[in-house]
Motif scaffolding. Sequence first.
Motif, short mmCIF file in Angstrom:
data_model
loop_
_atom_site.label_atom_id
_atom_site.label_comp_id
_atom_site.label_asym_id
_atom_site.label_seq_id
_atom_site.Cartn_x
_atom_site.Cartn_y
_atom_site.Cartn_z
N LYS A 145 0.25 6.09 12.56
CA LYS A 145 1.17 5.10 12.03
C LYS A 145 2.60 5.50 12.30
O LYS A 145 2.93 6.69 12.27
CB LYS A 145 0.99 4.95 10.52
CG LYS A 145 1.84 3.85 9.89
CD LYS A 145 1.58 3.76 8.41
CE LYS A 145 2.03 2.42 7.83
NZ LYS A 145 1.67 2.29 6.42
N HIS A 167 0.43 -5.07 7.44
CA HIS A 167 0.89 -5.97 6.37
C HIS A 167 1.92 -7.03 6.79
O HIS A 167 3.04 -7.08 6.31
CB HIS A 167 1.37 -5.21 5.13
CG HIS A 167 2.30 -4.06 5.33
ND1 HIS A 167 3.37 -4.09 6.18
CD2 HIS A 167 2.33 -2.84 4.73
CE1 HIS A 167 4.01 -2.94 6.10
NE2 HIS A 167 3.39 -2.17 5.24
N HIS A 220 -3.21 3.86 0.27
CA HIS A 220 -2.34 5.04 0.03
C HIS A 220 -2.81 5.69 -1.26
O HIS A 220 -2.27 5.43 -2.33
CB HIS A 220 -0.88 4.61 -0.13
CG HIS A 220 -0.31 3.89 1.05
ND1 HIS A 220 0.22 4.54 2.13
CD2 HIS A 220 -0.18 2.57 1.32
CE1 HIS A 220 0.66 3.66 3.02
NE2 HIS A 220 0.42 2.44 2.55
ZN ZN Z 1 1.20 0.76 3.38
#
Ligand code: ZN
Length: 459
Positions: free
Chosen positions: A152, A242, A62
Amino acid sequence: MIFDLLIKNGQVVLPTGIKMVDIAVKDEKIVLIQEKIEGEAKEVVDATGKIVVPGAIDVHTHLAMPFGGTISADDYFTGTRAALCGGTTSIIDYPCQRKGNSIKETLKPRFEMCEKDACCDYSFHVAITNFNDGKILEEMDEACENGITSYKGYMVYKKEGMMVDDGMIYQLLLRCKEVGAMLNLHAENPDIIDVRTEQFLREGKTGPWYHYLSRPEFVAAEADKRAVHWATHLNVPVYIVHMSDKEGLDAIIEAKKKGFDIKVETCPHYLEFTNEVFKRENGINFVCSPPMKGQDSLEALWKALNEGYIDTIATDHCPFQLHEKLWGKNDFTKIPNGCAGIENMYPYMLSKANEGKTTYETVVRVCSYNPAKIFGCKDKGSIEVGKDADIVLFDPKKDYTISVKNMHSNYDHTIWEGFKCHGYVTSTYLRGTLVFKDGEFLGKRGFGKFIKRERYQGK
Ligand code: ZN
Ligand code: URP
């Protein structure tokens, strides 16, 4: 032929195993790999004693991201410079769609910034936050044609206007399969997080430990299982970003064993730290979402990695400066969520292989080979003839203590401060050009190229 670069005598991690071979490079590509190469070269590197690996691909960053009331501290220059100094030669970043914007409008400023600033190669996954009356779903096919082959969905961040609900996830999963894209999901349950957060704040429980307790294992696991539920019932691929909790991971492994195409990523910070960090005096610095979990989860992640169930390791690199983290010293909800890792991932993982906690082949598989394969980077991901000469030399004898003072990012602290790596990256080549050597960045702003990715081919 006079080669541009010849790397000799290294222990090379090839797709077929570790072998002592020489590597010849011409016009940015690997052109020859064999036991002894005797040809002439403009630059000859003796890699005796080094482990030679393909450049890592960090598929979760990011950079310059507006978030948490500020913008993440690394932009495309400092973030990609730091990446190269840790052996990461490509990144896939996460621009976030703002309400009303098309995919093209979301990406335009990001392309402009990268063309000017990126030091390493790059691509983008687009975080979809609203469908613009269905236009976004229509645009996805053309975007894939232009090399943007993953999207996403945040199952969280409702108040921030970033969340996709179940109906949107359902449509995104089906549309992604139709156009040959991968849907990446950030899985946590937003409603439970909100209720628990409000309760803690009412009770005056405001420290970083309550950031963890507002979204502990079972809150992530519910969303992981929901993602698995949709992907298995619709029989579509999905990529869970993640992963941090054992219960969710177990559900994914079970689905994988049944043959479903569910990919899972974890990050170095979930392999190294547990929720105990939130009790430290500087616990605020570790605040990220999802938070680090208990020891059981950490051990389950290592086990899954070594058994081949973790598909990728990425960083979720999203650093904020100390003064920004401190906005939340009396209220954990005001701490910008995110930590740094872009320069640390590959050295950390390779150092763990050097210690015997995992293998070099596993590290290369999850940090380079699988990221390239899953996200359609056909010229990347392995040391093979025809691939880009993204090559990293790792010295297993060079001990190195991580400190923000020696790093190449733009932030003023790191959760990795003081961590001792047993072995370190000593050289990085991007498409055959030396861009990092012995602690010094040698690359150039704007040298990074856009990676036009292929559509998802299935497992
Ligand atoms: Zn992230
Ligand atoms: O804490 C994190 N991970 N911040 C970045 C945004 C996200 O959730 O990926």
